[in-house]
Design an enzyme around this catalytic site. Structure first.
Site, PDB file in Angstrom:
ATOM      1  N   LYS A   1       0.837  -1.206   0.000  1.00 47.10           N
ATOM      2  CA  LYS A   1       0.000   0.000   0.000  1.00 47.10           C
ATOM      3  C   LYS A   1       0.873   1.258   0.000  1.00 47.10           C
ATOM      4  O   LYS A   1       0.614   2.203  -0.744  1.00 47.10           O
ATOM      5  CB  LYS A   1      -0.948  -0.020   1.203  1.00 47.10           C
ATOM      6  CG  LYS A   1      -2.020  -1.088   1.051  1.00 47.10           C
ATOM      7  CD  LYS A   1      -2.909  -1.311   2.268  1.00 47.10           C
ATOM      8  CE  LYS A   1      -3.823  -2.511   1.985  1.00 47.10           C
ATOM      9  NZ  LYS A   1      -4.841  -2.747   3.004  1.00 47.10           N
TER      10      LYS A   1
ATOM     11  N   GLN B   1      -5.335  -1.941   9.365  1.00 50.78           N
ATOM     12  CA  GLN B   1      -5.166  -3.227   8.700  1.00 50.78           C
ATOM     13  C   GLN B   1      -5.749  -4.349   9.562  1.00 50.78           C
ATOM     14  O   GLN B   1      -5.477  -4.435  10.753  1.00 50.78           O
ATOM     15  CB  GLN B   1      -3.665  -3.472   8.424  1.00 50.78           C
ATOM     16  CG  GLN B   1      -3.363  -4.678   7.554  1.00 50.78           C
ATOM     17  CD  GLN B   1      -3.775  -4.510   6.097  1.00 50.78           C
ATOM     18  OE1 GLN B   1      -3.944  -3.403   5.594  1.00 50.78           O
ATOM     19  NE2 GLN B   1      -3.942  -5.620   5.406  1.00 50.78           N
TER      20      GLN B   1
ATOM     21  N   ASP C   1     -11.490   2.277   3.568  1.00 50.29           N
ATOM     22  CA  ASP C   1     -11.786   0.848   3.399  1.00 50.29           C
ATOM     23  C   ASP C   1     -13.264   0.622   3.067  1.00 50.29           C
ATOM     24  O   ASP C   1     -13.636  -0.454   2.613  1.00 50.29           O
ATOM     25  CB  ASP C   1     -11.511   0.102   4.719  1.00 50.29           C
ATOM     26  CG  ASP C   1     -10.168  -0.593   4.745  1.00 50.29           C
ATOM     27  OD1 ASP C   1      -9.695  -1.024   3.675  1.00 50.29           O
ATOM     28  OD2 ASP C   1      -9.604  -0.713   5.853  1.00 50.29           O
TER      29      ASP C   1
HETATM   30  N1  L34 Z   1      -8.368  -2.904   6.739  1.00 51.53           N
HETATM   31  N2  L34 Z   1      -7.521  -4.960   6.121  1.00 51.53           N
HETATM   32  C1  L34 Z   1      -8.031  -3.762   5.778  1.00 51.53           C
HETATM   33  N3  L34 Z   1      -8.224  -3.410   4.471  1.00 51.53           N
HETATM   34  C2  L34 Z   1      -7.894  -4.273   3.479  1.00 51.53           C
HETATM   35  O1  L34 Z   1      -8.135  -3.942   2.212  1.00 51.53           O
HETATM   36  C3  L34 Z   1      -7.335  -5.510   3.808  1.00 51.53           C
HETATM   37  N4  L34 Z   1      -6.909  -6.420   2.860  1.00 51.53           N
HETATM   38  C4  L34 Z   1      -7.142  -7.844   3.114  1.00 51.53           C
HETATM   39  C5  L34 Z   1      -6.527  -8.145   4.484  1.00 51.53           C
HETATM   40  N5  L34 Z   1      -6.783  -7.105   5.478  1.00 51.53           N
HETATM   41  C6  L34 Z   1      -7.197  -5.844   5.151  1.00 51.53           C
HETATM   42  C7  L34 Z   1      -5.857  -6.275   2.036  1.00 51.53           C
HETATM   43  O2  L34 Z   1      -5.272  -5.226   1.887  1.00 51.53           O
HETATM   44  C8  L34 Z   1      -6.394  -8.488   1.965  1.00 51.53           C
HETATM   45  N6  L34 Z   1      -5.561  -7.440   1.405  1.00 51.53           N
HETATM   46  C9  L34 Z   1      -4.608  -7.638   0.390  1.00 51.53           C
HETATM   47  C10 L34 Z   1      -4.008  -6.582  -0.271  1.00 51.53           C
HETATM   48  C11 L34 Z   1      -3.078  -6.808  -1.277  1.00 51.53           C
HETATM   49  C12 L34 Z   1      -2.718  -8.066  -1.636  1.00 51.53           C
HETATM   50  C13 L34 Z   1      -3.318  -9.123  -0.986  1.00 51.53           C
HETATM   51  C14 L34 Z   1      -4.257  -8.901   0.016  1.00 51.53           C
HETATM   52  C15 L34 Z   1      -1.693  -8.273  -2.707  1.00 51.53           C
HETATM   53  O3  L34 Z   1      -1.095  -7.336  -3.175  1.00 51.53           O
HETATM   54  N7  L34 Z   1      -1.432  -9.519  -3.109  1.00 51.53           N
HETATM   55  C16 L34 Z   1      -0.430  -9.838  -4.108  1.00 51.53           C
HETATM   56  C17 L34 Z   1       0.640 -10.728  -3.524  1.00 51.53           C
HETATM   57  C18 L34 Z   1       1.286 -10.158  -2.327  1.00 51.53           C
HETATM   58  C19 L34 Z   1       2.323 -11.080  -1.698  1.00 51.53           C
HETATM   59  O4  L34 Z   1       3.156 -11.592  -2.444  1.00 51.53           O
HETATM   60  O5  L34 Z   1       2.261 -11.270  -0.480  1.00 51.53           O
HETATM   61  C20 L34 Z   1      -1.114 -10.571  -5.252  1.00 51.53           C
HETATM   62  O6  L34 Z   1      -0.579 -10.553  -6.354  1.00 51.53           O
HETATM   63  O7  L34 Z   1      -2.156 -11.191  -5.017  1.00 51.53           O
END
Ligand code: L34
Length: 285
Positions: A53, A97, A120
């Site tokens: 983020k 988060q 959010d």
């Molecule tokens: N308050 N909590 C709050 N807001 C959110 O919007 C989230 N979320 C979820 C968990 N808790 C939260 C996220 O940000 C899930 N989440 C989230 C955000 C980004 C990614 C995955 C989950 C992401 O960028 N995933 C990448 C891989 C990242 C890695 O390698 O660890 C992808 O390509 O899927």
């Protein structure tokens, strides 16, 4: 049929480029969006998402700060921090988060955030506004999913959308958004006796279960659009979704991968909401 892959990483990148322009223009008008993220404890996945983020915000010119608090922070101390951020004119968006340590009520925390800074889209006021179709901050993951469908001109109106999962942050709101777009929506969850009976009728299938490979080619209709919201880390360290991607992609018309699917879109939509917060939500009539 072999599905087209909707690459969320590339789409998020494209959207960030557009937002960069927008932020430059806002700054010329004296508006500099600022996002504050609160991270409690040291869950490695949360830490990695928060890093993502910060990086994405920087890329589009949105300044951000991360408040890191120890896992034993009291609920009261966290709520006090949120009150301070609510009052801080320099903070446009506040994100705590999730998940939070067990001794802290997530709902209380969410309800303490000023709805006008709730990027959010989790505050009950914003969820209510979404339900009745008012201007609001859409929850980032559902908003990202909708944007992925729209990016490929996938028709939602009149389609049968099936959502597996009923969490407050993904399942329930994504069904609501699809309903707002005139889909016929069915929700499935852990107590649904025969999942396949329902999923096999879906034109659009959104899978948010949280277990790897639950949905396979046999569970879907020919030509279905399959959106995989799961992010499961296998023992090998590899990330995988809730859908058996290799099998399912031979039967679907569109499919989202994991990684590089919904995850990066979640972050892009957070930035959209932060820009919106800086501009100001339209007040209710
Ligand atoms: N308050 N909590 C709050 N807001 C959110 O919007 C989230 N979320 C979820 C968990 N808790 C939260 C996220 O940000 C899930 N989440 C989230 C955000 C980004 C990614 C995955 C989950 C992401 O960028 N995933 C990448 C891989 C990242 C890695 O390698 O660890 C992808 O390509 O899927």
């Amino acid at each position: 049929m072999t599905a087209e892959i909707i690459n969320g990483k590339d789409l998020a990148q494209e959207i960030r480029m557009g937002m960069k322009e927008e932020v430059t223009q806002l700054k010329e008008r004296g508006i500099s969006p600022h996002l504050t993220v609160v991270l409690v404890g040291d869950n490695p996945a949360s830490r990695s998402y928060v890093k993502g983020k910060e990086k994405a915000a920087a890329e589009v010119g949105i300044s951000s700060s991360v408040i890191e608090l120890p896992a034993d922070t009291s609920e009261k101390a966290l709520l006090d921090r949120i009150h301070t951020l609510n009052e801080d004119e320099n903070v446009d968006g506040i994100l705590v988060q999730l998940p939070l340590p067990k001794h802290i009520s997530e709902q209380k925390v969410i309800e303490t955030i000023n709805p006008a800074k709730d990027v959010d889209g989790f505050h009950p006021v914003n969820i209510g506004r979404m339900m009745i179709g008012e201007d609001t901050f859409l929850p980032c993951t559902p908003y990202g999913i909708l944007t992925m469908l729209q990016s490929r001109d996938i028709t939602i109106e009149g389609k049968h959308a099936v959502v597996i999962g009923r969490s407050n942050i993904v399942g329930k709101p994504v069904g609501q958004l699809l309903l707002n777009e005139n889909a016929t929506v069915t929700y499935c969850h852990s107590r649904t006796p025969d999942l396949r009976e329902v999923t096999s009728k879906a034109d659009i299938l959104v899978v948010a279960i949280g277990k790897p490979n639950v949905i396979t080619a046999e569970d879907i209709k020919d030509g279905a659009v399959v959106i995989d919201v799961g992010i499961n880390r296998l023992e090998t360290g590899k990330l995988t979704g809730d859908v058996d991607f290799d099998g399912t992609k031979e039967k679907a018309s569109f499919i989202t991968p994991v990684p590089k699917g919904v995850g990066p879109m979640t972050i892009a939509m957070l930035l959209k909401n932060t820009i919106k917060a800086a501009r100001g939500l339209e007040p209710l009539e």
